[in-house]
Motif scaffolding. Structure first.
Motif, PDB file in Angstrom:
ATOM      1  N   ARG A 179       0.193  -7.468  -6.034  1.00 57.28           N
ATOM      2  CA  ARG A 179       0.490  -7.011  -4.673  1.00 57.28           C
ATOM      3  C   ARG A 179      -0.769  -7.107  -3.814  1.00 57.28           C
ATOM      4  NH1 ARG A 179       4.443  -2.888  -5.338  1.00 57.28           N
ATOM      5  NH2 ARG A 179       4.247  -2.449  -3.094  1.00 57.28           N
ATOM      6  N   ALA A 181      -0.761  -4.984  -1.055  1.00 63.20           N
ATOM      7  CA  ALA A 181      -0.774  -3.635  -0.477  1.00 63.20           C
ATOM      8  C   ALA A 181       0.330  -2.814  -1.132  1.00 63.20           C
ATOM      9  CB  ALA A 181      -0.576  -3.686   1.036  1.00 63.20           C
ATOM     10  N   VAL A 182       0.190  -1.493  -1.048  1.00 61.96           N
ATOM     11  CA  VAL A 182       1.232  -0.589  -1.544  1.00 61.96           C
ATOM     12  C   VAL A 182       1.524   0.440  -0.467  1.00 61.96           C
ATOM     13  CG1 VAL A 182       0.613  -0.869  -3.973  1.00 61.96           C
ATOM     14  CG2 VAL A 182      -0.482   0.947  -2.617  1.00 61.96           C
ATOM     15  N   ARG A 183       2.682   1.094  -0.575  1.00 62.35           N
ATOM     16  CA  ARG A 183       3.052   2.151   0.358  1.00 62.35           C
ATOM     17  C   ARG A 183       2.583   3.506  -0.190  1.00 62.35           C
ATOM     18  NH1 ARG A 183       7.619  -0.728  -0.445  1.00 62.35           N
ATOM     19  NH2 ARG A 183       8.543   0.986  -1.647  1.00 62.35           N
ATOM     20  N   PRO A 184       2.298   4.474   0.666  1.00 60.82           N
ATOM     21  CA  PRO A 184       1.878   5.796   0.178  1.00 60.82           C
ATOM     22  C   PRO A 184       2.838   6.386  -0.841  1.00 60.82           C
ATOM     23  CG  PRO A 184       1.523   5.667   2.541  1.00 60.82           C
ATOM     24  CD  PRO A 184       2.256   4.408   2.149  1.00 60.82           C
ATOM     25  N   SER A 185       4.145   6.260  -0.609  1.00 61.01           N
ATOM     26  CA  SER A 185       5.124   6.866  -1.512  1.00 61.01           C
ATOM     27  C   SER A 185       5.051   6.283  -2.918  1.00 61.01           C
ATOM     28  CB  SER A 185       6.541   6.689  -0.948  1.00 61.01           C
ATOM     29  OG  SER A 185       6.849   5.300  -0.779  1.00 61.01           O
ATOM     30  N   GLU A 186       4.579   5.037  -3.046  1.00 61.47           N
ATOM     31  CA  GLU A 186       4.515   4.401  -4.368  1.00 61.47           C
ATOM     32  C   GLU A 186       3.441   5.032  -5.247  1.00 61.47           C
ATOM     33  OE1 GLU A 186       5.707  -0.117  -4.292  1.00 61.47           O
ATOM     34  OE2 GLU A 186       4.365   0.294  -2.584  1.00 61.47           O
ATOM     35  N   HIS A 212       0.231  12.394   3.949  1.00 63.86           N
ATOM     36  CA  HIS A 212       1.366  11.499   3.740  1.00 63.86           C
ATOM     37  C   HIS A 212       2.482  12.144   2.922  1.00 63.86           C
ATOM     38  CE1 HIS A 212      -0.629   8.082   5.573  1.00 63.86           C
ATOM     39  NE2 HIS A 212      -1.705   8.340   4.873  1.00 63.86           N
ATOM     40  N   VAL A 214       2.472  13.142  -0.169  1.00 61.28           N
ATOM     41  CA  VAL A 214       2.516  12.546  -1.510  1.00 61.28           C
ATOM     42  C   VAL A 214       2.074  13.581  -2.540  1.00 61.28           C
ATOM     43  CG1 VAL A 214       1.533  10.791  -3.035  1.00 61.28           C
ATOM     44  CG2 VAL A 214       2.117  10.205  -0.669  1.00 61.28           C
ATOM     45  N   PRO A 261      -3.425   2.801   1.280  1.00 56.11           N
ATOM     46  CA  PRO A 261      -2.487   2.704   2.404  1.00 56.11           C
ATOM     47  C   PRO A 261      -2.698   3.795   3.445  1.00 56.11           C
ATOM     48  CG  PRO A 261      -1.365   3.508   0.432  1.00 56.11           C
ATOM     49  CD  PRO A 261      -2.730   3.068   0.001  1.00 56.11           C
ATOM     50  N   GLU A 262      -2.889   3.356   4.676  1.00 53.69           N
ATOM     51  CA  GLU A 262      -2.976   4.263   5.824  1.00 53.69           C
ATOM     52  C   GLU A 262      -4.062   5.324   5.642  1.00 53.69           C
ATOM     53  OE1 GLU A 262       0.887   5.712   7.069  1.00 53.69           O
ATOM     54  OE2 GLU A 262       1.862   3.971   6.149  1.00 53.69           O
TER      55      GLU A 262
END
Length: 304
Positions: A179, A181-186, A212, A214, A261-262
């Motif tokens: 990948r 990038a990844v999303r915060p939820s991942e 986020h 998380v 991420p973010e």
């Protein structure tokens, strides 16, 4: 009020017995008692109270202790500074550093500094960033080097040295490896390796997770950067780590890193010293090697 009297105050705060203070300071017990009475007469307030065989500081005594500690630290600093001016064939430069700059930035610079001043002994004390800042406040180190988001402290000269980006470190072969990038939820779905409670990286990690929403699945907490890197390499989990700290492992293909991420805050390596600290030639040279502009030997001024 002389320094020996202040040493008695600091000694009693630590040992709470006249006999132990006398032994520590190389004095006779009547001399310690004399200094105690003399201080109380000079200042006009009770500073000590005897209770259960111990000598304790009163509220006024604790107020004096606050200043006594600072005065004695400044006295020792003055002796070190003037000693360095007597001869650069001997002397000590004490640097406090958080783990990333201490391990990955300072060794080359200290080597260059040692060639410039071969008689100077450099003492390097590795501690979390908050501890390094506390040591600066106590005047127990000459320069501090920390990784931190930008911050303000009116008592310090704060010099940005270089970026120290945090990245998401993952082991080779991890499902995120292909990948970009990844999303915060991942990140809530994979085991996470967390830094110890005194680490600025941990603080940034927890702030990111809260922002986020998380909930991290913490598989391991460790106070050693090397332990965390090894745990990530072994596949125990992912972690937020300094890009600088994992550069060699990334080059060898043992670890990979992705952007966090973010991530809202940036992190830098800062060199810090007391604003009113007189900069001796070895300290000026160190700051110049770290990228400080115009260090001229006068008390340090802000460059930010």
């Amino acid at each position: 009020m002389n320094l020996k009297k202040l040493e008695v105050v600091v000694g009693l705060a630590r040992y709470k017995k006249v006999t132990l203070v006398a032994e520590h300071l190389g004095l006779k017990q009547p001399s310690v008692t004399f200094h105690m009475k003399s201080l109380e007469e000079e200042l006009g307030v009770p500073l000590f109270e005897h209770r259960a065989g111990k000598v304790l500081l009163t509220d006024a005594g604790r107020a004096l202790l606050h200043y006594a500690t600072k005065i004695l630290a400044l006295s020792q600093e003055a002796k070190r500074v003037l000693g360095e001016y007597r001869s650069f064939e001997r002397g000590t430069l004490t640097i406090g550093a958080s783990y990333v700059p201490g391990a990955y930035l300072l060794p080359d610079i200290v080597d260059r500094l040692s060639h410039r001043y071969p008689g100077i002994t450099v003492r390097l004390k590795l501690n979390p960033a908050p501890t390094v800042l506390a040591m600066l406040a106590e005047h127990s180190i000459d320069v501090g080097l920390i990784s931190s988001p930008a911050f303000e402290d009116p008592s310090l000269q704060i010099i940005p040295v270089c970026p120290d980006d945090l990245v998401l470190a993952i082991p080779a072969g991890h499902p995120f490896s292909d990948r970009e990038a990844v999303r915060p939820s991942e990140l809530a779905e994979v085991p996470f390796i967390l830094h110890d409670s005194h680490s600025s990286t941990r603080q940034m990690t927890l702030e990111w997770a809260e922002r986020h929403g998380v909930k991290l699945r913490v598989a391991l907490e460790a106070d050693s950067l090397e332990t965390i890197k090894r745990a990530v390499r072994a596949g125990m989990g992912v972690s937020f780590l300094s890009r600088m700290a994992i550069a060699e492992e990334a080059e060898r293909g043992q670890l990979r890193h992705l952007p966090i991420p973010e991530l809202a805050s940036e992190r830098f390596v800062f060199a810090c010293c007391q604003r009113d600290r007189w900069l001796t030639p070895p300290i000026r040279t160190l700051l110049e090697m770290l990228g400080a502009p115009g260090a001229d030997g006068a008390p340090a001024g802000s460059v930010r």
